[in-house]
Design an enzyme around this catalytic site. Structure first.
Site, short mmCIF file in Angstrom:
data_model
loop_
_atom_site.label_atom_id
_atom_site.label_comp_id
_atom_site.label_asym_id
_atom_site.label_seq_id
_atom_site.Cartn_x
_atom_site.Cartn_y
_atom_site.Cartn_z
CG ASP A 104 -13.22 -2.56 -0.53
OD1 ASP A 104 -12.67 -3.56 -0.71
OD2 ASP A 104 -12.93 -1.59 -1.07
CG ASP A 133 -1.75 -0.93 1.35
OD1 ASP A 133 -2.12 -1.64 -0.03
OD2 ASP A 133 -2.55 -1.30 2.21
#
Length: 233
Positions: free
Chosen positions: A130, A8
């Protein structure tokens, strides 16, 4: 089990968030370049998952330069997410050799666009689902989309996509294990490949997912630990 370690990125740095909270950011010891070289050394790694976190928040890709550099440092496929909101961005990533595209917010809210890019890039689109419980969240996990998982999966069932990445936001970065129950439920709902994401801690978690028919798992925080990889070996 195919392991997909995550990198990330914020401002070119390798970081992790807890439950998607940008105020709970932790810098990782390895740079993105060091991390991709490390992960590429394991036979169990199927591909590498890279998220442009500020791209997700700002709704526009921010890290294409470093992502291009990372692509040049591995022979493994890359799947890229964060800020992929238009076809031009996908075309730009395609031109630098990116293998798979992870689409979140716009793919959730704009089905016709998702259908068009799935046709343009068949078998190369992952949809990022998500969720908190059964509610799908968008815009860097900051907003409830108003769409529930079951309805959305039914809608995309006929599309030629690479698969669905299911993340339980409440599990992400918490070192508590993935949401096994909902991952299995989603896998049973669809013909698409379901990738587990969020909360994977160790080989025992991977083995339990595999026993439920899950063949791929994204490993975030744990993938930065040498202990995790000793367990894999």
């Amino acid at each position: 089990m195919n392991i997909i370690p995550a990198i990330d990125i914020i401002d070119g740095q390798n970081v992790r968030l807890t439950q998607g909270d940008y105020d709970k950011k932790t810098s990782m010891k390895r740079t993105p370049e060091e991390a991709i070289a490390f992960y590429s050394s394991f036979d169990q790694v199927a591909r590498i998952h890279i998220v442009d976190l500020m791209g997700a928040l700002k709704q526009n890709a921010q890290e294409s330069t470093i992502i291009q550099k990372l692509k040049q440092k591995t022979t493994l496929p890359l799947q890229i997410g964060g800020g992929l909101r238009n076809t031009e961005t996908l075309e730009k990533y395609d031109a630098i050799g990116i293998d798979y595209f992870i689409l979140g917010t716009r793919a959730i809210m704009d089905f016709e666009w998702l259908k068009s890019v799935a046709t343009k890039f068949p078998g190369r689109i992952f949809v990022g689902v998500d969720a908190r419980e059964n509610d799908i969240y968008i815009n860097g996990w900051t907003e409830n989309s108003g769409i529930v998982i079951d309805d959305y999966i039914e809608k995309i069932e006929s599309l030629d996509i690479a698969g669905i990445i299911y993340t339980d936001i409440n599990k992400d970065g918490m070192n508590q294990g993935p949401n096994f129950e909902n991952t299995k439920r989603i896998n049973d709902l669809t013909r698409h490949t379901v990738i587990a994401s969020g909360g994977v801690r160790d080989k025992a978690d991977l083995d339990q997912l595999e026993s439920m028919g899950i063949t791929h798992a994204i490993v975030g925080k744990a993938s930065h630990s040498n202990d995790f990889w000793r367990g894999i070996r």
